[in-house]
Design a protein around this motif. Structure first.
Motif, PDB file in Angstrom:
ATOM      1  N   CYS A 121       2.950   1.993  -0.736  1.00  0.00           N
ATOM      2  CA  CYS A 121       1.539   2.363  -0.593  1.00  0.00           C
ATOM      3  C   CYS A 121       0.669   1.368  -1.342  1.00  0.00           C
ATOM      4  O   CYS A 121       0.898   1.115  -2.533  1.00  0.00           O
ATOM      5  CB  CYS A 121       1.291   3.769  -1.119  1.00  0.00           C
ATOM      6  N   VAL A 122      -0.333   0.822  -0.662  1.00  0.00           N
ATOM      7  CA  VAL A 122      -1.188  -0.210  -1.254  1.00  0.00           C
ATOM      8  C   VAL A 122      -2.651   0.204  -1.108  1.00  0.00           C
ATOM      9  O   VAL A 122      -3.107   0.501   0.003  1.00  0.00           O
ATOM     10  CB  VAL A 122      -0.983  -1.569  -0.545  1.00  0.00           C
ATOM     11  N   ASN A 123      -3.367   0.243  -2.212  1.00  0.00           N
ATOM     12  CA  ASN A 123      -4.813   0.461  -2.185  1.00  0.00           C
ATOM     13  C   ASN A 123      -5.482  -0.903  -2.114  1.00  0.00           C
ATOM     14  O   ASN A 123      -5.639  -1.582  -3.129  1.00  0.00           O
ATOM     15  CB  ASN A 123      -5.271   1.223  -3.431  1.00  0.00           C
ATOM     16  N   CYS A 124      -5.833  -1.312  -0.908  1.00  0.00           N
ATOM     17  CA  CYS A 124      -6.359  -2.671  -0.699  1.00  0.00           C
ATOM     18  C   CYS A 124      -7.643  -2.920  -1.484  1.00  0.00           C
ATOM     19  O   CYS A 124      -7.906  -4.044  -1.912  1.00  0.00           O
ATOM     20  CB  CYS A 124      -6.610  -2.905   0.785  1.00  0.00           C
ATOM     21  N   GLY A 125      -8.440  -1.880  -1.670  1.00  0.00           N
ATOM     22  CA  GLY A 125      -9.702  -2.051  -2.376  1.00  0.00           C
ATOM     23  C   GLY A 125      -9.552  -2.303  -3.863  1.00  0.00           C
ATOM     24  O   GLY A 125     -10.506  -2.703  -4.536  1.00  0.00           O
ATOM     25  N   ALA A 126      -8.338  -2.067  -4.401  1.00  0.00           N
ATOM     26  CA  ALA A 126      -8.121  -2.222  -5.841  1.00  0.00           C
ATOM     27  C   ALA A 126      -7.512  -3.567  -6.210  1.00  0.00           C
ATOM     28  O   ALA A 126      -7.280  -3.839  -7.384  1.00  0.00           O
ATOM     29  CB  ALA A 126      -7.233  -1.094  -6.351  1.00  0.00           C
ATOM     30  N   ILE A 127      -7.244  -4.417  -5.208  1.00  0.00           N
ATOM     31  CA  ILE A 127      -6.603  -5.714  -5.474  1.00  0.00           C
ATOM     32  C   ILE A 127      -7.645  -6.828  -5.411  1.00  0.00           C
ATOM     33  O   ILE A 127      -8.322  -6.983  -4.391  1.00  0.00           O
ATOM     34  CB  ILE A 127      -5.498  -6.006  -4.439  1.00  0.00           C
ATOM     35  N   PHE A 164       2.031   1.248   3.904  1.00  0.00           N
ATOM     36  CA  PHE A 164       0.768   1.963   4.078  1.00  0.00           C
ATOM     37  C   PHE A 164      -0.333   1.199   3.359  1.00  0.00           C
ATOM     38  O   PHE A 164      -0.316   1.058   2.142  1.00  0.00           O
ATOM     39  CB  PHE A 164       0.865   3.386   3.534  1.00  0.00           C
ATOM     40  N   LEU A 165      -1.283   0.683   4.138  1.00  0.00           N
ATOM     41  CA  LEU A 165      -2.394  -0.097   3.596  1.00  0.00           C
ATOM     42  C   LEU A 165      -3.658   0.750   3.635  1.00  0.00           C
ATOM     43  O   LEU A 165      -4.337   0.850   4.666  1.00  0.00           O
ATOM     44  CB  LEU A 165      -2.570  -1.384   4.403  1.00  0.00           C
ATOM     45  N   ASP A 166      -3.956   1.372   2.510  1.00  0.00           N
ATOM     46  CA  ASP A 166      -5.128   2.232   2.424  1.00  0.00           C
ATOM     47  C   ASP A 166      -6.377   1.389   2.188  1.00  0.00           C
ATOM     48  O   ASP A 166      -6.330   0.370   1.492  1.00  0.00           O
ATOM     49  CB  ASP A 166      -4.939   3.240   1.285  1.00  0.00           C
ATOM     50  N   GLU A 167      -7.486   1.821   2.754  1.00  0.00           N
ATOM     51  CA  GLU A 167      -8.781   1.122   2.634  1.00  0.00           C
ATOM     52  C   GLU A 167      -8.681  -0.328   3.094  1.00  0.00           C
ATOM     53  O   GLU A 167      -9.195  -1.233   2.448  1.00  0.00           O
ATOM     54  CB  GLU A 167      -9.309   1.223   1.197  1.00  0.00           C
ATOM     55  N   ILE A 168      -8.031  -0.535   4.224  1.00  0.00           N
ATOM     56  CA  ILE A 168      -7.888  -1.881   4.782  1.00  0.00           C
ATOM     57  C   ILE A 168      -9.251  -2.486   5.105  1.00  0.00           C
ATOM     58  O   ILE A 168      -9.431  -3.709   5.103  1.00  0.00           O
ATOM     59  CB  ILE A 168      -6.993  -1.838   6.052  1.00  0.00           C
ATOM     60  N   GLY A 169     -10.250  -1.636   5.351  1.00  0.00           N
ATOM     61  CA  GLY A 169     -11.584  -2.118   5.680  1.00  0.00           C
ATOM     62  C   GLY A 169     -12.297  -2.790   4.527  1.00  0.00           C
ATOM     63  O   GLY A 169     -13.329  -3.447   4.716  1.00  0.00           O
ATOM     64  N   GLU A 170     -11.758  -2.647   3.308  1.00  0.00           N
ATOM     65  CA  GLU A 170     -12.359  -3.289   2.139  1.00  0.00           C
ATOM     66  C   GLU A 170     -12.039  -4.777   2.088  1.00  0.00           C
ATOM     67  O   GLU A 170     -12.669  -5.523   1.333  1.00  0.00           O
ATOM     68  CB  GLU A 170     -11.873  -2.619   0.849  1.00  0.00           C
ATOM     69  N   LEU A 171     -11.065  -5.215   2.872  1.00  0.00           N
ATOM     70  CA  LEU A 171     -10.654  -6.616   2.839  1.00  0.00           C
ATOM     71  C   LEU A 171     -11.536  -7.454   3.757  1.00  0.00           C
ATOM     72  O   LEU A 171     -11.985  -6.995   4.810  1.00  0.00           O
ATOM     73  CB  LEU A 171      -9.198  -6.759   3.284  1.00  0.00           C
ATOM     74  N   ASP A 172     -11.753  -8.696   3.376  1.00  0.00           N
ATOM     75  CA  ASP A 172     -12.460  -9.640   4.215  1.00  0.00           C
ATOM     76  C   ASP A 172     -11.658  -9.871   5.500  1.00  0.00           C
ATOM     77  O   ASP A 172     -10.428  -9.791   5.499  1.00  0.00           O
ATOM     78  CB  ASP A 172     -12.643 -10.956   3.460  1.00  0.00           C
ATOM     79  N   HIS A 173     -12.345 -10.188   6.609  1.00  0.00           N
ATOM     80  CA  HIS A 173     -11.658 -10.384   7.888  1.00  0.00           C
ATOM     81  C   HIS A 173     -10.577 -11.455   7.802  1.00  0.00           C
ATOM     82  O   HIS A 173      -9.514 -11.333   8.417  1.00  0.00           O
ATOM     83  CB  HIS A 173     -12.671 -10.763   8.978  1.00  0.00           C
ATOM     84  N   SER A 174     -10.819 -12.504   7.041  1.00  0.00           N
ATOM     85  CA  SER A 174      -9.825 -13.574   6.934  1.00  0.00           C
ATOM     86  C   SER A 174      -8.579 -13.082   6.201  1.00  0.00           C
ATOM     87  O   SER A 174      -7.463 -13.519   6.497  1.00  0.00           O
ATOM     88  CB  SER A 174     -10.423 -14.776   6.192  1.00  0.00           C
ATOM     89  N   ILE A 175      -8.758 -12.158   5.261  1.00  0.00           N
ATOM     90  CA  ILE A 175      -7.616 -11.599   4.532  1.00  0.00           C
ATOM     91  C   ILE A 175      -6.862 -10.612   5.423  1.00  0.00           C
ATOM     92  O   ILE A 175      -5.634 -10.540   5.415  1.00  0.00           O
ATOM     93  CB  ILE A 175      -8.080 -10.902   3.237  1.00  0.00           C
ATOM     94  N   GLN A 176      -7.613  -9.858   6.230  1.00  0.00           N
ATOM     95  CA  GLN A 176      -6.968  -8.920   7.145  1.00  0.00           C
ATOM     96  C   GLN A 176      -6.027  -9.648   8.098  1.00  0.00           C
ATOM     97  O   GLN A 176      -5.025  -9.087   8.551  1.00  0.00           O
ATOM     98  CB  GLN A 176      -8.018  -8.164   7.953  1.00  0.00           C
ATOM     99  N   ALA A 177      -6.359 -10.911   8.390  1.00  0.00           N
ATOM    100  CA  ALA A 177      -5.531 -11.688   9.309  1.00  0.00           C
ATOM    101  C   ALA A 177      -4.100 -11.826   8.796  1.00  0.00           C
ATOM    102  O   ALA A 177      -3.155 -11.955   9.585  1.00  0.00           O
ATOM    103  CB  ALA A 177      -6.151 -13.061   9.527  1.00  0.00           C
ATOM    104  N   MET A 178      -3.923 -11.800   7.456  1.00  0.00           N
ATOM    105  CA  MET A 178      -2.574 -11.892   6.889  1.00  0.00           C
ATOM    106  C   MET A 178      -1.730 -10.691   7.301  1.00  0.00           C
ATOM    107  O   MET A 178      -0.527 -10.795   7.522  1.00  0.00           O
ATOM    108  CB  MET A 178      -2.643 -11.970   5.367  1.00  0.00           C
ATOM    109  N   VAL A 179      -2.394  -9.532   7.380  1.00  0.00           N
ATOM    110  CA  VAL A 179      -1.680  -8.311   7.726  1.00  0.00           C
ATOM    111  C   VAL A 179      -1.152  -8.387   9.157  1.00  0.00           C
ATOM    112  O   VAL A 179      -0.122  -7.798   9.493  1.00  0.00           O
ATOM    113  CB  VAL A 179      -2.608  -7.089   7.559  1.00  0.00           C
ATOM    114  N   ASN A 180      -1.867  -9.136  10.002  1.00  0.00           N
ATOM    115  CA  ASN A 180      -1.444  -9.247  11.400  1.00  0.00           C
ATOM    116  C   ASN A 180      -0.014  -9.748  11.524  1.00  0.00           C
ATOM    117  O   ASN A 180       0.708  -9.408  12.462  1.00  0.00           O
ATOM    118  CB  ASN A 180      -2.371 -10.189  12.171  1.00  0.00           C
TER     119      ASN A 180
END
Length: 245
Positions: A121-127, A164-180
């Motif tokens: 479980c990862v709180n994306c907004g806390a990193i 589980f990536l919680d608050e994924i919307g807190e990440l910048d779009h370029s960072i979200q690309a890593m999750v892809n």
């Protein structure tokens, strides 16, 4: 099982371990040595039983029936995610804060064939953004100042289980690309910071959650989410409000 032999070899010891032996002892031996090995084996057995009991308790705790949600809208959601819990279909859970997105994600994991595999479980907004890459993919000792040891990333830790990536919307779009990269294929290679050789991760179910609108999510991430579920707020679930009270 503890194997004892007077005709030991590297090949036979390796084969014994592969077949499930806890330890491998060569004759002649000291009785004190045998006592220590048996004590360690019994301790290991106790720990194994404890792990099994704890996992069973977790599965019981995170049953869908334990989540407040008797309303038709919630029952429809539970049925939908249960049907896909054991598949490799990735998920995106949308909804306001406090609607139970994390509980649903955990229930999905513990009611699937992955329940005995890791749930990360990862709180994306806390990193902090500067640490995201190293946290997701891991790093080698000496990769940067303060990297005093090798560290596995979230993808490596979730191998065979659920991420589980919680608050994924807190990440910048370029960072979200890593999750892809974790959602794109069932098996893919990743590279730890400071490493020269990639490692392989496979069979990871990715569940993302956010309270932000879809506009805050990368288009590729939305496309690869597979199943998208919207959890309504309590103002739309009068039956559940009464249940909670």
């Amino acid at each position: 099982i503890i194997m004892m032999t007077a005709y030991g070899s590297i090949e036979s010891s390796v084969e014994a371990m592969k077949l499930g032996a806890h330890d491998y002892i060569l004759k002649p031996y000291e009785l004190d040595e045998i006592k220590i090995i048996v004590e360690k084996a019994l301790h290991y057995q106790d720990l194994s039983q404890e792990v099994i009991s704890l996992k069973a308790a977790l599965s019981e705790r995170f049953q869908f029936s334990n989540i407040i949600g008797k309303s038709k809208k919630m029952q429809d959601i539970f049925q939908c995610v249960q049907d896909t819990a054991s598949t490799t279909v990735n998920m995106l859970i949308l909804g306001e804060s406090g609607t139970g997105k994390e509980l649903i994600a955990k229930a999905i994991h513990y009611n699937s064939s992955r329940k005995n595999q890791p749930l990360v479980c990862v709180n994306c907004g806390a990193i902090p953004e500067s640490l995201l890459e190293s946290e997701f993919f891991g790093y080698k000792k000496g990769a940067f100042t303060g990297a005093d040891r090798d560290k596995s990333g979230f993808l490596d830790l979730a191998h065979g289980g659920t991420l589980f990536l919680d608050e994924i919307g807190e990440l910048d779009h370029s960072i979200q690309a890593m999750v892809n990269r974790a959602m794109d294929e069932n098996t893919h290679e990743a590279m730890r910071l400071g490493d020269k050789e990639p490692y392989t991760t496979e069979n990871i179910k990715v569940i993302c959650a956010t309270e932000r609108p879809k506009e805050h999510l990368n288009d590729s991430l939305l496309y690869r989410s597979g199943l998208q579920v919207f959890v309504p707020g309590l103002d739309e679930r009068n039956d559940d409000v009464e249940e909670a009270i």
